[in-house]
Design an enzyme around this catalytic site. Structure first.
Site, PDB file in Angstrom:
ATOM      1  N   CYS A 162       0.797  -1.046  -0.042  1.00 29.24           N
ATOM      2  CA  CYS A 162      -0.134   0.157  -0.052  1.00 29.24           C
ATOM      3  C   CYS A 162       0.653   1.137   0.055  1.00 29.24           C
ATOM      4  O   CYS A 162       0.376   2.363  -0.195  1.00 29.24           O
ATOM      5  CB  CYS A 162      -0.915   0.247   1.303  1.00 29.24           C
ATOM      6  SG  CYS A 162      -2.004  -1.351   1.478  1.00 29.24           S
ATOM      7  N   HIS A 296      -3.266   7.599   5.675  1.00 27.56           N
ATOM      8  CA  HIS A 296      -3.556   6.500   5.027  1.00 27.56           C
ATOM      9  C   HIS A 296      -5.136   6.033   5.547  1.00 27.56           C
ATOM     10  O   HIS A 296      -5.707   5.556   4.641  1.00 27.56           O
ATOM     11  CB  HIS A 296      -2.578   5.389   5.460  1.00 27.56           C
ATOM     12  CG  HIS A 296      -2.570   4.214   4.792  1.00 27.56           C
ATOM     13  ND1 HIS A 296      -2.693   3.880   3.324  1.00 27.56           N
ATOM     14  CD2 HIS A 296      -2.819   2.950   5.093  1.00 27.56           C
ATOM     15  CE1 HIS A 296      -2.584   2.770   2.978  1.00 27.56           C
ATOM     16  NE2 HIS A 296      -2.400   2.159   3.836  1.00 27.56           N
ATOM     17  N   HIS A 330     -10.085   1.772  -0.946  1.00 27.55           N
ATOM     18  CA  HIS A 330      -8.390   1.501  -0.992  1.00 27.55           C
ATOM     19  C   HIS A 330      -7.942   1.055  -2.043  1.00 27.55           C
ATOM     20  O   HIS A 330      -8.298  -0.213  -2.601  1.00 27.55           O
ATOM     21  CB  HIS A 330      -8.301   0.695   0.172  1.00 27.55           C
ATOM     22  CG  HIS A 330      -6.782   0.503   0.770  1.00 27.55           C
ATOM     23  ND1 HIS A 330      -5.826   0.870  -0.086  1.00 27.55           N
ATOM     24  CD2 HIS A 330      -6.168  -0.011   1.837  1.00 27.55           C
ATOM     25  CE1 HIS A 330      -4.758   0.726   0.389  1.00 27.55           C
ATOM     26  NE2 HIS A 330      -4.897   0.099   1.667  1.00 27.55           N
TER      27      HIS A 330
END
Length: 353
Positions: A162, A296, A330
């Site tokens: 990520c 995030h 995401h």
């Protein structure tokens, strides 16, 4: 050190319309999350997904690789917005193959002998009637981007999950600041709204059974998304010589390895604290000089709590913080790059998502 500026960007996300679509969606407080169409959401237990609704075209030589298509669509938007300089290199964050189980079976099973993968035979497979193992190589989208930009310069693939998109931007930024190149294309791409991707995150218990709610007390995981973002970074000298007005200025970057658990950060967010402090030091900024933090913020109970503690430790209480994953999902390896563009448009327009 050479000063580094952002001069153009292209994007594909859950909001239709590229960069402008993202800007308008975030500014109006809308969400791009919708019931998934690529998979049976009810069967997989995901009522929503961040699918790209813009028309996405298949590409010759990249058949079946949706995340590569998204990347090239984003690059074409960037190209339409600016005259490209001579690009010194390409830096790209990418993720796992977006293949379906049947393709994995076709490509891998024939090369398993005595319980082990025969890697030499796999990589020497050049049968003309199938793409294996080419469709599994993470750098093939990077090669396509470099060809599109007409550059024979540096190429860098970030495969750090990520963080991949953000890491790619940081490395391109550093290359320009060191004077190795005058301009760079960088960003990230990923598309995991397919059975392997969704099942992987389901097994980890990371997906929300409802919708992504970063930092909310009711949060229970993230909503899977897809997307791609490409940024053109240049030295300030290059942009000035070309008469280009910068969108934003990059001041510093920092990174760290948490090294705590494969799927969970340290409860106090030690890795995030290190990364943010290193970025501030690199940019020669004090924490009090930062107006807003783009988190995030995946919406997982453990991850959000650790990140909130880390931000509070670095910036103190009352810091303005937001996460856009409730709007676009995401996007995994693309997340850092998609959210870098979100930061840039927020700065341009003067609003907090």
């Amino acid at each position: 050190d050479h000063q580094v500026v952002l001069t153009a960007a292209g994007l594909r996300s859950a909001f239709v319309g590229g960069v402008e679509g993202l800007r308008d969606g975030l500014r109006s407080g809308r969400t791009g999350l919708r019931p998934p169409t690529f998979i049976d959401g009810e069967a997989f237990g995901i009522p929503l997904a961040g699918e790209v609704k813009d028309r996405v075209s298949s590409r010759h030589g990249l058949e079946g690789d949706r995340k590569a298509w998204l990347l090239l669509e984003a690059f074409e938007e960037l190209e339409r917005s600016i005259s490209l300089p001579e690009v010194g290199g390409c830096w790209l964050g990418t993720g796992l193959s977006s293949v379906i189980p049947e393709e994995l079976e076709q490509d891998v099973i024939p090369f398993i002998h005595s319980g082990k993968i025969d890697r030499a035979s796999l990589y020497n497979s050049v049968e003309s009637d199938r793409l294996s193992p080419w469709r599994h190589l993470p750098e093939r989208a990077l090669d396509a981007l470099a060809r599109g930009a007409g550059t024979r310069g540096q190429r860098y693939t970030s495969f750090s999950a990520c963080a991949a998109g953000a890491q790619a931007i940081a490395e391109a930024f550093r290359a320009i600041r060191r004077g190795e190149v005058q301009s760079a294309l960088c960003g990230g791409q990923d598309a995991m709204i397919h059975p392997l991707g969704v099942l992987s995150f389901s097994l980890l218990g990371a997906l929300s059974s409802d919708r992504c709610r970063p930092f909310d007390k009711r949060r229970d995981g993230f909503t899977i998304g897809e997307g791609a973002a490409v940024l053109l970074l240049e030295s300030e000298q290059s942009a000035r010589a070309r008469g280009v007005t910068p969108i934003a200025r990059l001041l510093g970057a920092g990174s760290s390895v948490d090294a705590y658990r494969p799927t969970a950060p340290h409860a106090e967010g030690r890795g995030a604290v290190l990364a943010m402090r290193r970025a501030l030091r690199d940019a020669q900024l004090e924490p009090s000089m930062v107006d807003h933090v783009n988190a995030h913020g995946t919406g997982t109970p453990v991850g959000d709590a650790a990140e909130a503690r880390a931000i509070a430790e670095v910036f103190g209480a009352g810091q303005s913080v937001s996460s856009i994953k409730g709007a676009v999902g995401h996007t995994i390896a693309a997340a850092g790059a998609v959210e870098a563009i979100a930061c840039a448009v927020a700065l341009q327009e003067g609003f907090v998502p």
